[in-house]
Design an enzyme around this catalytic site. Structure first.
Site: not given
Ligand code: G6P
Length: 613
Positions: A2, A76, A509, A608
């Site tokens: 945000c 966001w 593995h 970010k």
């Protein structure tokens, strides 16, 4: 993540707020909105998607054009889907107060019950709408001013916030406050810009004040007042932002990420400037001067970080143990904070963070400090929360990093760790000739990085030849095992190719079962103690028809026999090799993403700066 912008001044607010939001786009977001105070009314526009959508809506809305006070947000999603209703600004149910908010209100459900009991109504699923209604409730219930209502509401809140608030009833005022989420106030001539990030302020002024946790500001036509949320006045110093707008722009490259990759020679030079004393064979780290004696007696280092910074921390584990002989543990910050970690005497905690605001890293730092550790920060953003909350530290001086996928910050972080390891190593046991060798080699790193960058076109061809493949492996050993992890992460982040990084010997593995005809396998194999072992691993991949791409040391002609492609990096002491080997892998990821048509600077689902848990 945000972003917040707020404006009060003589100019028209709407255009200014939108320009500010554009400056914050790089942080990652899913919706945006703005509110401008009109004649006794609040005018709000919001929308899912890009800021461009808001710009169009605002342009068509005459009511938004006149006001000179407003707030805006890029969201966001944390609570509720990224849609128009959940986008900010949020208004109280009376439509008189508008709020933009970064962070999370942990006790929003309890507060919502309280407000429902008082007859308030809600339209969104967000914690933010609860907060604005709480402010509205207190405004109606005896508070004389907007700031008083904000203070009263914030005292009821558990959680984190950076907020900016306006009211139709006090249209010449903007109130902002922070706890755990950054907020900066730009102080211009007859105007103030409030933002969560300096990028939105620089266009207007380089004079800023940084709010600390539990502080707030009231800005109006008559100036600015700062105080705690308990209404104790606070005097704040006006500081200067060091970064220029030009630094923030793309500088002629098609993407910020490429610009930032290409800058890394210069970043290395900046990070080393004034810190390598080649004459007296010393490392000078001003930010550690006060704690240097204490650090030399360190019994254990705990390095904590997230994402790419965590990979830098893994390189640090090798550096600190190898060069400084200090036992080192590297922890994901998100795990460390909840693990009830044991911090013994003389433990030093190192938080690594480009932004200095990552929520998990900050929480891990606070946990370590609570338990008595001395805390160091390796941080890029000056004045960020982690930088301010650590006892001492080393700034990266890498300049703003805009591309969501971190590149130059990684280089800066590893350089900072190398400098710390050498400084402590020399004071603990390292001989002067050994120190001299490392310092001279380190001073050559910037030029060597630039030589690797010249191969960008060759690396592009390799990336284009294999970018259709959906699965890649990255293998390395020792110091270059973290580089294999970072190479895989870069490719995943921006090209959406599935990639795994592994210590090369672990391949047999399990992961070897994945190798099939044409699968790209990248070996990070500069000349080092385990070089022969790694060539054995390369043979194993070839036998299964994998495509072998090797990052090798210049002059290693032998490796060509085993490989489909070789990318050479200059020779250097093994502890410095990650600074070189990471560069071709960043370029590989970048070119693969471009070839696949991906949005390099704004990869899907990524942010970010992750300032929530
Ligand atoms: C996000 C970014 C990564 C970064 C990580 C840590 O996930 O997308 O690139 O490495 O956060 O960020 P920090 O600012 O603490 O280094």
């Amino acid at each position: 993540m945000c972003g917040i912008v707020g404006y009060i001044g003589q100019k028209k607010a709407a255009g200014l707020l939108i320009e500010g939001l554009k400056r914050l786009e790089y942080r990652g977001y899913d919706s945006a909105g703005l509110c401008v105070c009109g004649e006794g009314t609040l005018h709000v526009q919001k929308s899912p998607g890009r800021v461009a959508a808001i710009e169009e809506m605002a342009g068509a809305d005459a009511s938004l054009q006149a006001g000179t006070v407003g707030i805006a947000h890029t969201r966001w999603a944390t609570h509720g889907a990224p849609n128009q209703v959940n986008a900010h600004p949020h208004c109280d149910d009376g439509g008189r107060i508008a709020l933009v908010h970064n962070g999370i209100i942990d006790n929003y459900a309890t507060l919502k019950q309280f407000l429902l009991g008082k007859g308030h109504t809600f339209t969104s699923e967000t914690d933010t709408e609860v907060l604005v209604n709480l402010i509205g409730e207190f405004y109606e219930d005896g508070c004389q001013t907007l700031e008083e209502a904000v203070q009263r509401a914030l005292r009821e809140v558990n959680g984190t916030y950076g907020i900016a608030v306006v009211s139709a009833d006090e249209p010449d005022k903007l109130v902002a406050a922070r706890k755990g989420s950054p907020l900066i106030i730009g102080v211009g001539d007859d105007e103030y810009v409030v933002a969560s990030d300096a990028a939105a302020i620089l266009e207007h002024t380089a004079n800023v004040i940084y709010l600390n946790d539990n502080e707030m500001v009231v800005v109006g036509r008559d100036g600015m007042r700062t105080m705690t949320i308990d209404n104790v006045p606070v005097t704040k110093e006006v500081q200067q932002i060091e970064w220029s707008l030009e630094e923030i722009a793309k500088g002629g490259y098609p993407h910020f990420m490429l610009k930032e990759i290409m800058e890394q020679g210069e970043v290395a030079r900046q990070s080393l400037r004034g810190r390598l004393d080649l004459r007296d064979k010393r490392v000078l780290l001003g930010g550690l001067r006060e704690v240097a004696r204490h650090l030399v007696r360190t019994r254990k280092l705990i390095v904590s970080a997230c994402g790419t910074a965590w990979h830098a921390g893994l390189v640090g584990e090798f550096l600190f143990e190898d060069l400084a002989h200090i036992p080192t543990e590297v922890e994901y910050a998100s795990e460390f904070r909840y693990r009830n970690p044991i911090i013994e005497e003389r433990t030093v905690f190192v938080a690594i963070s480009q932004s200095g605001e990552t929520a998990d890293t900050l929480a891990a730092l606070r946990e370590a400090e609570e338990k008595g550790a001395t805390a160091l920060g390796i941080v890029n953003v000056v004045g960020s929360t982690i930088a301010r909350e650590t006892d001492a530290g080393v700034y990266l001086h890498a300049g703003p990093e805009i591309g969501v996928a971190s590149t130059k910050a990684f280089t800066g972080q590893v350089i900072a760790e190398t400098l710390i390891a050498l400084m402590l190593g020399r004071r603990r046991f390292m001989s002067q000739p050994a120190m001299t060798g490392y310092l001279e080699a380190l001073s050559e790193i910037p030029d060597k990085i630039e030589r690797i960058l010249e191969q960008s076109d060759d690396i592009r061809q390799i990336a284009e030849a294999h970018c259709e493949r959906e699965n890649w492996l990255f293998l390395g050993r020792g110091y270059n095992y973290p580089i294999a992890l970072e190479g895989a992460l870069k490719l995943k982040e921006i090209s959406y190719i599935h990639a795994e990084g592994l210590p090369a010997a672990e391949m047999k593995h399990g992961p070897i079962a994945l190798i099939n005809d044409g699968m790209p396998v990248v070996f990070v194999a500069p000349r080092c103690g385990t070089y022969d072992k790694i060539t054995g691993n390369i043979e194993e991949i070839r036998a299964r028809k994998g495509k072998v791409i090797v990052v090798a040391t210049e002059g290693d002609e032998e490796i060509r026999r085993y490989s489909d492609h070789v990318i050479y990096v200059p020779d250097c002491p093994v502890p410095l090799s990650p600074l070189l080997t990471v560069v071709p892998l960043q370029l590989m990821a970048y070119h693969a993403a471009v070839a696949r048509g991906c949005n390099v600077d704004k990869p899907r689902n990524l942010a970010k700066s992750v300032t929530v848990e």
